[in-house]
Write an enzyme that holds these catalytic residues in place. Sequence first.
Site, PDB file in Angstrom:
ATOM      1  N   GLY A   1      -1.619  -3.802   5.197  1.00 51.28           N
ATOM      2  CA  GLY A   1      -0.763  -2.924   4.865  1.00 51.28           C
ATOM      3  C   GLY A   1      -1.516  -1.163   4.754  1.00 51.28           C
TER       4      GLY A   1
ATOM      5  N   GLY B   1      -2.996  -0.956   2.626  1.00 51.81           N
ATOM      6  CA  GLY B   1      -5.040  -1.149   1.710  1.00 51.81           C
ATOM      7  C   GLY B   1      -5.890  -1.475   3.218  1.00 51.81           C
ATOM      8  N   THR B   2      -5.228  -2.342   3.854  1.00 52.44           N
ATOM      9  CA  THR B   2      -6.447  -3.076   4.618  1.00 52.44           C
ATOM     10  C   THR B   2      -6.966  -1.907   5.609  1.00 52.44           C
ATOM     11  OG1 THR B   2      -5.130  -5.395   4.614  1.00 52.44           O
ATOM     12  CG2 THR B   2      -6.172  -5.025   6.723  1.00 52.44           C
ATOM     13  N   ILE B   3      -5.724  -1.060   5.833  1.00 51.20           N
ATOM     14  CA  ILE B   3      -6.118   0.118   7.360  1.00 51.20           C
ATOM     15  C   ILE B   3      -7.484   1.752   6.390  1.00 51.20           C
ATOM     16  CG2 ILE B   3      -5.059   2.431   8.738  1.00 51.20           C
ATOM     17  CD1 ILE B   3      -2.215   0.432   8.684  1.00 51.20           C
ATOM     18  N   ASN B   4      -6.885   1.545   5.671  1.00 50.86           N
ATOM     19  CA  ASN B   4      -8.099   2.372   4.977  1.00 50.86           C
ATOM     20  C   ASN B   4      -8.743   1.691   4.402  1.00 50.86           C
ATOM     21  OD1 ASN B   4      -8.228   4.633   3.117  1.00 50.86           O
ATOM     22  ND2 ASN B   4      -8.250   3.351   1.148  1.00 50.86           N
TER      23      ASN B   4
ATOM     24  N   THR C   1       3.553  -4.318   2.942  1.00 50.26           N
ATOM     25  CA  THR C   1       4.328  -4.255   2.646  1.00 50.26           C
ATOM     26  C   THR C   1       5.661  -3.031   2.825  1.00 50.26           C
ATOM     27  OG1 THR C   1       3.759  -5.683   0.328  1.00 50.26           O
ATOM     28  CG2 THR C   1       5.667  -4.485   0.518  1.00 50.26           C
TER      29      THR C   1
ATOM     30  N   LEU D   1      -0.574  16.977   8.452  1.00 55.30           N
ATOM     31  CA  LEU D   1      -1.038  16.651   9.964  1.00 55.30           C
ATOM     32  C   LEU D   1      -2.731  15.570  10.110  1.00 55.30           C
ATOM     33  CD1 LEU D   1      -0.140  20.473  11.680  1.00 55.30           C
ATOM     34  CD2 LEU D   1       1.091  17.674  11.798  1.00 55.30           C
TER      35      LEU D   1
ATOM     36  N   LEU E   1      -7.062  19.785   6.838  1.00 59.29           N
ATOM     37  CA  LEU E   1      -6.568  19.957   5.603  1.00 59.29           C
ATOM     38  C   LEU E   1      -6.056  18.887   5.225  1.00 59.29           C
ATOM     39  CD1 LEU E   1      -4.130  23.825   7.115  1.00 59.29           C
ATOM     40  CD2 LEU E   1      -6.958  23.281   5.233  1.00 59.29           C
TER      41      LEU E   1
ATOM     42  N   GLU F   1      -5.964   1.571  -3.595  1.00 54.94           N
ATOM     43  CA  GLU F   1      -6.764   1.131  -3.672  1.00 54.94           C
ATOM     44  C   GLU F   1      -7.086   2.611  -5.831  1.00 54.94           C
ATOM     45  OE1 GLU F   1     -10.696  -0.396  -4.808  1.00 54.94           O
ATOM     46  OE2 GLU F   1      -9.527  -0.365  -3.593  1.00 54.94           O
TER      47      GLU F   1
END
EC number: 2.7.1.-
Length: 299
Positions: free
Chosen positions: A66, A68-71, A95, A215, A220, A271
């Site tokens: 999800g 969290g994992t991507i981040n 989720t 974007l 930005l 996080e």
Amino acid sequence: MSTYPDSLLILNGKSAGDDFLRQAIADLRENGAQIHVRVTWEKGDAARYIDEACRLGVATVIAGGGDGTINEVASALVERDAAHRPVMGILPLGTANDFATSAGIPESLDKALQLAIVGKPTAVDIAQVNEKTCFINMATGGFGTRITSETPEKLKAALGGVSYLIHGLMRMDMLKPDRCEINGENFHWQGDALVIGIGNGRQAGGGQQLCPDALINDGLLQLRIFTSDGMLPALFTTLTRPEESPNVLDGQSAWFEIIAPHGMTFNLDGEPLSGEHFRISLLPGALECRLPPDCVLLR
């Protein structure tokens, strides 16, 4: 010779038993793809596996999980030397999958895996908080943050993103504003905020479009503040028709500074970070990511 560049999949342990994923990986391997799979158990595993990926010389590290994992994968990748840093791919298995959904990543695991391995790399921005903690999608503060952090795992597993809304309706006793001051380029606001969204991406909390114009490659951040004026009427108007609400304030800047004299908590793609002072700034083009060619998050 295989037409697939080598990749390493960092898979959230909660998805390790997914039979559809196993089959999708098996099919690609039969066609010559070299896919290493590593399963996370605790915080810090992703960083260790990225070290291994760099030693193996893979072209892509795939974040399987999800937001969290991507981040976690993105945050670890930006710390590596750019000259030898793998490209990031995304396999949405969480989720809510807010970032993957707004980026247009296919829901089908086999199509998402194909994109993650052979999609065109695109440079994207990463946001950094207090020159340390990163997020790729969004920082949220206020009522929504308290709800997402307290929503039970069993409820999320059963209902997905709608679980946040249901839990929020059950916990209206938590509906209280945070007093803070927010500054940015040509932006200043001070008052009581019910919800704050600072977006590199567009949605959070299971599909809420908090920053609908953000974007990920424009240098930005988009800011949206839901003020506490009117409280409950403001909340429901804001969530259902934000464009009509006088309680919504928007801003754009390469950085934002938040001062909260009584302290507050931001959710950085899952996080939590608490404190009284937050400096959020962008690292432009800090990471290459394989995204759909028609991704709406790209300018």
